[in-house]
Motif scaffolding. Structure first.
Motif, PDB file in Angstrom:
ATOM      1  N   ALA A  53      49.172  43.397  35.906  1.00 29.70           N
ATOM      2  CA  ALA A  53      49.641  44.751  36.448  1.00 29.70           C
ATOM      3  C   ALA A  53      49.418  45.082  37.896  1.00 29.70           C
ATOM      4  N   GLY A  54      50.315  45.412  38.648  1.00 27.48           N
ATOM      5  CA  GLY A  54      50.105  45.717  39.906  1.00 27.48           C
ATOM      6  C   GLY A  54      50.230  44.765  40.992  1.00 27.48           C
ATOM      7  N   ARG A  55      50.344  43.705  40.523  1.00 27.87           N
ATOM      8  CA  ARG A  55      50.348  42.129  41.391  1.00 27.87           C
ATOM      9  C   ARG A  55      51.599  42.200  42.014  1.00 27.87           C
ATOM     10  N   ALA A  56      51.584  41.674  43.327  1.00 30.60           N
ATOM     11  CA  ALA A  56      52.678  41.161  44.039  1.00 30.60           C
ATOM     12  C   ALA A  56      52.669  39.864  44.482  1.00 30.60           C
ATOM     13  N   ILE A  57      53.443  38.919  43.869  1.00 27.75           N
ATOM     14  CA  ILE A  57      53.273  37.567  43.706  1.00 27.75           C
ATOM     15  C   ILE A  57      54.294  36.851  44.815  1.00 27.75           C
ATOM     16  N   TYR A  58      53.858  36.068  45.694  1.00 23.80           N
ATOM     17  CA  TYR A  58      54.850  35.488  46.717  1.00 23.80           C
ATOM     18  C   TYR A  58      55.260  34.072  45.887  1.00 23.80           C
ATOM     19  N   ILE A  59      56.284  33.753  45.573  1.00 22.85           N
ATOM     20  CA  ILE A  59      56.642  32.477  44.863  1.00 22.85           C
ATOM     21  C   ILE A  59      56.757  31.313  46.199  1.00 22.85           C
ATOM     22  N   VAL A  60      55.909  30.496  46.049  1.00 24.39           N
ATOM     23  CA  VAL A  60      55.785  29.360  47.186  1.00 24.39           C
ATOM     24  C   VAL A  60      56.917  28.211  46.583  1.00 24.39           C
ATOM     25  N   GLN A  61      56.943  28.080  45.381  1.00 26.65           N
ATOM     26  CA  GLN A  61      57.753  26.936  44.921  1.00 26.65           C
ATOM     27  C   GLN A  61      58.289  27.243  43.338  1.00 26.65           C
ATOM     28  N   GLY A  75      58.769  24.136  36.932  1.00 21.86           N
ATOM     29  CA  GLY A  75      57.999  25.593  37.006  1.00 21.86           C
ATOM     30  C   GLY A  75      57.824  26.073  38.098  1.00 21.86           C
ATOM     31  N   ALA A  76      56.851  26.927  38.371  1.00 21.06           N
ATOM     32  CA  ALA A  76      56.548  27.755  39.705  1.00 21.06           C
ATOM     33  C   ALA A  76      55.212  28.133  40.009  1.00 21.06           C
ATOM     34  N   VAL A  77      54.991  27.985  41.242  1.00 20.93           N
ATOM     35  CA  VAL A  77      53.589  28.225  41.943  1.00 20.93           C
ATOM     36  C   VAL A  77      53.788  29.521  42.887  1.00 20.93           C
ATOM     37  N   GLY A  78      52.790  30.480  42.775  1.00 25.76           N
ATOM     38  CA  GLY A  78      52.859  31.394  43.555  1.00 25.76           C
ATOM     39  C   GLY A  78      51.405  31.926  43.849  1.00 25.76           C
ATOM     40  N   VAL A  79      51.586  32.791  44.632  1.00 25.65           N
ATOM     41  CA  VAL A  79      49.908  33.545  45.106  1.00 25.65           C
ATOM     42  C   VAL A  79      50.050  35.149  45.058  1.00 25.65           C
ATOM     43  N   SER A  80      49.126  35.711  44.736  1.00 24.46           N
ATOM     44  CA  SER A  80      49.212  37.162  44.791  1.00 24.46           C
ATOM     45  C   SER A  80      48.981  37.684  46.243  1.00 24.46           C
ATOM     46  N   MET A  81      49.621  38.398  46.911  1.00 23.68           N
ATOM     47  CA  MET A  81      49.359  38.971  48.088  1.00 23.68           C
ATOM     48  C   MET A  81      48.876  40.346  48.222  1.00 23.68           C
ATOM     49  N   ASN A  82      48.407  41.105  47.195  1.00 25.91           N
ATOM     50  CA  ASN A  82      48.112  42.456  47.391  1.00 25.91           C
ATOM     51  C   ASN A  82      46.730  42.685  46.651  1.00 25.91           C
ATOM     52  N   THR A 108      41.685  39.322  58.155  1.00 22.52           N
ATOM     53  CA  THR A 108      40.451  38.813  57.931  1.00 22.52           C
ATOM     54  C   THR A 108      40.108  38.859  56.359  1.00 22.52           C
ATOM     55  N   LYS A 109      40.853  39.678  55.529  1.00 21.92           N
ATOM     56  CA  LYS A 109      40.741  39.594  54.049  1.00 21.92           C
ATOM     57  C   LYS A 109      40.976  38.211  53.305  1.00 21.92           C
ATOM     58  N   VAL A 110      40.392  37.835  52.288  1.00 25.87           N
ATOM     59  CA  VAL A 110      40.452  36.769  51.615  1.00 25.87           C
ATOM     60  C   VAL A 110      41.133  37.344  50.347  1.00 25.87           C
ATOM     61  N   LEU A 111      42.587  36.733  50.351  1.00 23.61           N
ATOM     62  CA  LEU A 111      43.219  37.238  49.082  1.00 23.61           C
ATOM     63  C   LEU A 111      42.856  36.607  47.846  1.00 23.61           C
ATOM     64  N   ALA A 112      42.732  37.227  46.540  1.00 22.30           N
ATOM     65  CA  ALA A 112      42.485  36.956  45.278  1.00 22.30           C
ATOM     66  C   ALA A 112      43.942  36.485  44.808  1.00 22.30           C
ATOM     67  N   GLY A 113      44.259  35.004  44.873  1.00 23.98           N
ATOM     68  CA  GLY A 113      45.460  34.468  44.925  1.00 23.98           C
ATOM     69  C   GLY A 113      45.971  34.617  43.270  1.00 23.98           C
ATOM     70  N   GLY A 114      45.128  34.515  42.465  1.00 22.83           N
ATOM     71  CA  GLY A 114      45.521  34.481  41.164  1.00 22.83           C
ATOM     72  C   GLY A 114      44.586  33.940  40.055  1.00 22.83           C
ATOM     73  N   ALA A 157      51.288  43.907  51.127  1.00 19.19           N
ATOM     74  CA  ALA A 157      51.703  42.649  50.778  1.00 19.19           C
ATOM     75  C   ALA A 157      53.043  42.581  51.637  1.00 19.19           C
ATOM     76  N   VAL A 158      53.728  43.393  51.604  1.00 20.97           N
ATOM     77  CA  VAL A 158      55.014  43.331  52.172  1.00 20.97           C
ATOM     78  C   VAL A 158      55.123  43.169  53.721  1.00 20.97           C
ATOM     79  N   ASP A 159      53.859  44.300  54.065  1.00 21.07           N
ATOM     80  CA  ASP A 159      53.775  43.924  55.666  1.00 21.07           C
ATOM     81  C   ASP A 159      53.145  42.552  56.051  1.00 21.07           C
ATOM     82  N   LEU A 160      52.517  42.065  55.168  1.00 12.93           N
ATOM     83  CA  LEU A 160      51.879  40.784  55.444  1.00 12.93           C
ATOM     84  C   LEU A 160      53.012  39.523  55.481  1.00 12.93           C
ATOM     85  N   LEU A 161      53.913  39.420  54.504  1.00 15.56           N
ATOM     86  CA  LEU A 161      54.979  38.426  54.602  1.00 15.56           C
ATOM     87  C   LEU A 161      55.930  38.748  55.698  1.00 15.56           C
TER      88      LEU A 161
END
Length: 197
Positions: A26-34, A39-46, A74-80, A169-173
């Motif tokens: 809940a509350g995650r913004a996931i960028y779908i890389v592939q 299937g699919a792979v993504g990383v959480s951006m927020n 400089t933040k390390v993202l908790a990708g998932g 997350a949106v600004d970062l993308l």
């Protein structure tokens, strides 16, 4: 099956916070890389780790190759939750390493050489962990309204009224995909804002 979700942004349905099985996303913004028939792979951006890059680099040697001056934030993202001990670097690096997942815009790299080769003009971010879906799983979750899908073109991202939780997350993308960086350090207030997010 087409890769129609690839290079897109998924926002978790807020109602997921009421469902124990999905509460953690809940509350995650996931960028779908592939995204493909496999299937699919993504990383959480927020979601960020509370520790700094330097602190995490003491535990995760791959991150010790990185300089904060070469990263968008400089933040390390908790990708998932998948491979949550595996660091990655994502940006516009054109090289294909042994462990690279890419789309037309960005490359998600796990290979040590990608960390060594990192440069500011790749417009990179780093993180640990990913999201993953098996064949048809993400499509089923979308059909069940677990996620909201958004294209990640600059125009689309700037027009959608995202809440505060997703603005980082949106600004970062937007920066990673659409900004040509002309800097020795972080020169724009936009990038400075991201470093404190």
């Amino acid at each position: 099956m087409s890769s129609f979700l690839e290079d897109g942004l998924l926002i978790a349905n807020p109602a997921l916070s009421e469902m124990p099985k999905f509460e953690s996303i809940a509350g995650r913004a996931i960028y779908i890389v592939q995204h493909s028939s496999d299937g699919a792979v993504g990383v959480s951006m927020n979601k960020n780790y509370s520790k700094s890059l330097d602190e995490i680099a003491g535990i995760s040697p791959l991150l010790s190759h990185l300089s904060s001056k070469e990263l968008v934030t400089t933040k390390v993202l908790a990708g998932g939750p998948v491979a949550d001990d595996r660091p990655w670097i994502m940006g516009r690096n054109p090289e294909n390493y042994k462990s690279t997942i890419r789309n037309a815009s960005l490359a998600l790299n796990f290979d040590e050489q990608a960390f060594i080769d990192n440069a500011a003009h790749h417009v990179p971010v780093c993180g640990i962990g990913t999201f993953g879906w098996g064949p048809g799983q993400l499509e089923n979750e979308l059909a069940s309204s677990l996620w909201h899908f958004y294209p990640t073109t600059r125009d689309a991202l700037e027009r959608i009224p995202f809440g505060h939780d997703f603005s980082g997350a949106v600004d970062l993308l937007i920066v990673m995909k659409n900004t040509e960086l002309k800097r020795k350090g972080r020169v724009s207030s936009f990038l400075d804002r991201l470093t404190t997010w």
